[in-house]
Design an enzyme around this catalytic site. Structure first.
Site, PDB file in Angstrom:
ATOM      1  CB  CYS A  62      45.403  21.236 -15.050  1.00  0.00           C
ATOM      2  SG  CYS A  62      43.920  22.260 -15.044  1.00  0.00           S
ATOM      3  CB  CYS A 104      36.566  31.519 -11.896  1.00  0.00           C
ATOM      4  SG  CYS A 104      37.731  30.788 -13.063  1.00  0.00           S
ATOM      5  CB  SER A 120      36.109  20.268 -15.501  1.00  0.00           C
ATOM      6  OG  SER A 120      35.339  21.069 -14.640  1.00  0.00           O
ATOM      7  CG  HIS A 148      42.826  27.922  -4.227  1.00  0.00           C
ATOM      8  ND1 HIS A 148      42.192  26.954  -4.980  1.00  0.00           N
ATOM      9  CD2 HIS A 148      43.550  27.252  -3.293  1.00  0.00           C
ATOM     10  CE1 HIS A 148      42.534  25.752  -4.540  1.00  0.00           C
ATOM     11  NE2 HIS A 148      43.362  25.915  -3.518  1.00  0.00           N
ATOM     12  CD  GLU A 160      48.564  31.237 -16.155  1.00  0.00           C
ATOM     13  OE1 GLU A 160      49.461  32.021 -15.780  1.00  0.00           O
ATOM     14  OE2 GLU A 160      47.508  31.064 -15.521  1.00  0.00           O
ATOM     15  CB  CYS A 218      36.068  31.407 -19.106  1.00  0.00           C
ATOM     16  SG  CYS A 218      34.668  30.285 -18.863  1.00  0.00           S
ATOM     17  CB  CYS A 239      32.333  31.202 -12.258  1.00  0.00           C
ATOM     18  SG  CYS A 239      31.491  29.878 -13.171  1.00  0.00           S
ATOM     19  CB  SER A 261      31.659  23.362 -11.877  1.00  0.00           C
ATOM     20  OG  SER A 261      32.955  23.078 -12.358  1.00  0.00           O
ATOM     21  N   GLY A 264      38.876  28.270 -19.352  1.00  0.00           N
ATOM     22  CA  GLY A 264      37.790  28.045 -20.290  1.00  0.00           C
ATOM     23  C   GLY A 264      36.825  26.949 -19.870  1.00  0.00           C
ATOM     24  CD  GLU A 265      32.064  24.438 -19.544  1.00  0.00           C
ATOM     25  OE1 GLU A 265      31.766  23.334 -20.015  1.00  0.00           O
ATOM     26  OE2 GLU A 265      32.323  24.616 -18.340  1.00  0.00           O
ATOM     27  CB  CYS A 272      40.820  24.888  -8.170  1.00  0.00           C
ATOM     28  SG  CYS A 272      39.131  24.876  -8.770  1.00  0.00           S
ATOM     29  CG  HIS A 327      31.140  25.383  -7.447  1.00  0.00           C
ATOM     30  ND1 HIS A 327      32.132  24.522  -7.010  1.00  0.00           N
ATOM     31  CD2 HIS A 327      31.459  25.704  -8.731  1.00  0.00           C
ATOM     32  CE1 HIS A 327      33.015  24.350  -7.986  1.00  0.00           C
ATOM     33  NE2 HIS A 327      32.630  25.047  -9.034  1.00  0.00           N
TER      34      HIS A 327
END
Length: 345
Positions: free
Chosen positions: A108, A122, A192, A290, A95, A115, A119, A214, A160-161, A333, A216
């Site tokens: 984005c 996510c 990112s 979210h 996406e 991924c 995390c 990232s 993905g990273e 996100c 957090h």
């Protein structure tokens, strides 16, 4: 050769086009002409490349295609955000999210199908890893959407990273910024990362794009419980690496900080974060969590986020609360999941 089996020209660099020109017995300068047709004029057929010889075009058509493939599906949020679904890798679609905001139009983009960073908060990470995208897959997200020509910014913050697929990300950035490509300023691109050290250093050394890290949680044990990569790439080592670069001028550094109720939203966490970032030229983006299925994590309330932001600002760390976009279509996100191609659509 069937059309679908031909190689796409989208996603190629000038060196790639030079190899294509040689293969198709075109003069070497045809490489720049092909790049111009693909990335500047945005033609949808090789026949439109009228400054190439007819014979050369026929040779080109026998082996290659432009390659742009429109999104399979789209969903529009009440706030104007649009989520697009594209073919991905390993049975998992990907996406991309278009975010209009006054005079800005940001896309984005995804760099992987799924991924492998794992995390806990996510949806993409929950899908597991299904494969790296190549530069073609990345550029197709940018060039194949209806709003392509109006884009002002690209953020590699989708599925993905990016540092786990750095060669393709670097190739996409080269095409976006090269004078023979889209000729964008690197200031229009943000990448990112969770902080995969060797790859992050390579990105910083080879490009001038903005970087978002990232974080957090400023506490190693807590961060590891949320982001298993803390064990392999400790945040302290990431910050130490970043201190070796100048973010005071055109290149910007952002710190991404999702806030969870009762986890990392207290003022003690704000003070720990400020100590960690002291002397580093950066901006902290506080992000509402979210909600995703089957997690005990809850978003911090607005008053707590405001107090956290104000405390960081008092301690000399510039902090803002990022506006959530596209949550009603699962485009915000941490919510991107793509689709399993075996599932009913």
């Amino acid at each position: 050769m069937e059309e679908k089996d031909k190689k796409p020209l989208v996603g190629m660099t000038l060196d790639d086009f030079a190899a294509v020109a040689e293969e198709c017995r075109l003069p070497r300068f045809a490489a720049k002409q092909i790049a111009d047709w693909i990335y500047v004029k945005r033609v949808d057929s090789i026949d439109a490349m009228t400054n190439l010889s007819i014979k050369g075009r026929e040779q080109l058509k026998s082996r290659y295609r432009i390659g742009l493939v429109a999104p399979k599906e789209s969903a529009r949020s009440k706030d104007g955000t649009v989520k697009y679904l594209f073919d991905g890798r390993g049975g998992r679609d990907i996406e991309a999210v278009y975010i209009p905001d006054r005079d800005r139009a940001t896309l984005c983009v995804s760099s992987q199908a799924g991924c492998r960073m794992g995390c806990r908060f996510c949806m993409t990470g929950r899908q597991g890893f299904h494969g790296n995208l190549d530069a073609y897959d990345i550029l197709n997200q940018i060039l194949a959407i209806p709003e392509s020509l109006s884009l002002t910014n690209i953020v590699f913050m989708g599925m993905g990273e990016p540092m786990d697929n750095l060669p393709a990300v670097l190739k996409a950035i080269e095409i976006l910024t090269a004078p023979w490509g889209l000729a964008w300023s690197p200031k229009r691109i943000t990448v990112s990362s969770i902080g995969k050290l060797d790859s992050l250093k390579e990105l910083l050394d080879k490009t001038k794009v903005h970087v978002a890290i990232s974080v957090h949680s400023p506490v190693a044990v807590q961060r590891e419980s949320l982001m298993p990569v803390e064990k392999a790439y400790p945040l302290k080592s990431v910050i130490e690496l970043l201190r070796g670069y100048d973010f005071s001028k055109q290149r910007r550094l952002s710190v991404e900080y999702i806030m969870w109720r009762g986890v990392n939203d207290n003022l003690r966490s704000a003070q720990s974060l400020a100590r960690l970032l002291k002397g580093l030229d950066c901006r902290v983006n506080l992000i509402r969590f979210h909600a995703i299925p089957d997690t005990p994590l809850e978003t911090a309330d607005d008053a707590t986020m405001v107090a956290f932001r104000d405390r960081l600002n008092e301690l000399g760390i510039t902090a803002t609360i990022r506006t959530s976009r596209g949550e009603d279509i699962a485009a915000a996100c941490g919510m991107l999941a793509g689709k399993n191609n075996d599932a009913a659509i």
